[in-house]
Design a protein around this motif. Structure first.
Motif, mmCIF file in Angstrom:
data_model
loop_
_atom_site.group_PDB
_atom_site.id
_atom_site.type_symbol
_atom_site.label_atom_id
_atom_site.label_comp_id
_atom_site.label_asym_id
_atom_site.label_seq_id
_atom_site.Cartn_x
_atom_site.Cartn_y
_atom_site.Cartn_z
ATOM 1 N N THR A 16 -2.588 32.512 -37.254
ATOM 2 C CA THR A 16 -4.009 32.316 -36.958
ATOM 3 C C THR A 16 -4.200 31.122 -36.027
ATOM 4 N N GLY A 17 -3.465 30.054 -36.288
ATOM 5 C CA GLY A 17 -3.577 28.876 -35.437
ATOM 6 C C GLY A 17 -3.139 29.139 -34.010
ATOM 7 N N ALA A 18 -2.250 30.108 -33.830
ATOM 8 C CA ALA A 18 -1.777 30.450 -32.496
ATOM 9 C C ALA A 18 -2.596 31.568 -31.861
ATOM 10 N N GLY A 19 -3.649 32.010 -32.545
ATOM 11 C CA GLY A 19 -4.471 33.073 -32.023
ATOM 12 C C GLY A 19 -3.806 34.432 -32.055
ATOM 13 N N ARG A 20 -2.924 34.623 -33.018
ATOM 14 C CA ARG A 20 -2.205 35.889 -33.137
ATOM 15 C C ARG A 20 -2.474 36.511 -34.509
ATOM 16 N N PHE A 52 8.697 36.833 -39.596
ATOM 17 C CA PHE A 52 7.636 37.823 -39.436
ATOM 18 C C PHE A 52 7.427 38.131 -37.947
ATOM 19 N N ALA A 53 6.974 39.345 -37.680
ATOM 20 C CA ALA A 53 6.573 39.697 -36.324
ATOM 21 C C ALA A 53 5.166 39.161 -36.065
ATOM 22 N N LEU A 54 4.884 38.833 -34.803
ATOM 23 C CA LEU A 54 3.544 38.423 -34.396
ATOM 24 C C LEU A 54 2.946 39.496 -33.489
ATOM 25 N N ASN A 55 1.778 39.972 -33.820
ATOM 26 C CA ASN A 55 1.109 40.986 -33.019
ATOM 27 C C ASN A 55 0.101 40.351 -32.076
#
Length: 247
Positions: free
Chosen positions: A187-191, A244-247
């Motif tokens: 969330t902090g990375a906008g993902r 984890f994967a990041l979408n």
């Protein structure tokens, strides 16, 4: 057209076809296909506390005599006395009282006045292990074993028989924490957080409370109170690493 000119023309055509063959297979690839999937890796720990529910007392049994056979006879008598007392006085079942390894050797010691090792007779050793799920009677069992002829109390240990369930609970805690940490980072990375790709479990710590090589006193004429045993709670800890994967 001369033969030399024809050869140059054919050679140029072949070179052009080769260049097209090299470029063509990569023409369909996009930047997304060649770029590794974005991920986030976190570590997390889980901890579960619980009271032990099984106690084990290891008694040392010794026999000493001038001959090997006499030492073994004495060892046998002492061992049988301890086993009988644990079963009759402590009320332990047959499978709660077990025996350990037996050793026999010369009884030797270093004599400083003679400046050499002196051997006198033989010494035999074995052990008797008593288990109980009633932790309130551990002190009584120790008194009974020592009074019956045990030469020492080698170890008193406590275990939790449901340890596997505790490990599973701690792992579930760790996974929940890992997911929460990864979601915060995403969330902090906008993902958006995707699925778990790799989960590595670092192993569980299985602590066992014990008192090793403690000399327990015997009750003199039944006037001394039994030793008080109050084991600490067991703390089962696990550690995991999750990617984890990041979408």
């Amino acid at each position: 057209m001369s033969g030399r000119t024809a050869s140059l023309t054919v050679g140029a055509a072949i070179a052009a076809l080769t260049l097209v063959a090299i470029i063509a297979p990569t023409a369909g690839l996009t930047q997304t296909d060649a770029t590794p999937q974005d991920t986030v890796t976190v570590t997390a720990a889980g901890k579960v506390e619980g009271r032990p529910d099984l106690a084990a007392i290891s008694f040392g049994i010794a026999g000493k005599a001038d001959s090997a056979s006499a030492a073994m006879d004495e060892l046998t008598a002492e061992q049988n006395s301890v086993i009988e007392a644990l079963r009759s006085e402590a009320g332990l079942a047959e499978d709660q009282v077990t025996t350990g390894n037996v050793s026999l050797g010369r009884a030797c010691h270093y004599d400083r006045s003679l400046d050499r090792t002196v051997c006198q007779g033989y010494r035999a050793h074995t052990s008797v292990r008593a288990e109980t799920d009633d932790l309130d009677v551990v002190g009584d069992i120790i008194d009974i074993g020592v009074d019956a002829g045990a030469s020492s109390v080698n170890d008193v240990s406590f275990e939790r028989t449901s340890e596997d369930d505790a490990i599973k609970e701690a792992l579930a805690q760790a996974m929940d924490l890992a997911t929460a940490k990864a979601e915060t980072l995403a969330t902090g990375a906008g993902r958006q957080l995707g699925r778990a790709l790799v989960i590595e479990e670092g192993g569980a710590q299985r602590p066992v409370f014990s008192t090793s090589d403690v000399a327990f006193g015997t009750a003199s004429g039944g006037s001394s109170a039994s030793l008080v045993i109050n084991p600490a709670d067991h703390i089962t800890k696990v550690r995991i690493v999750v990617t984890f994967a990041l979408n």
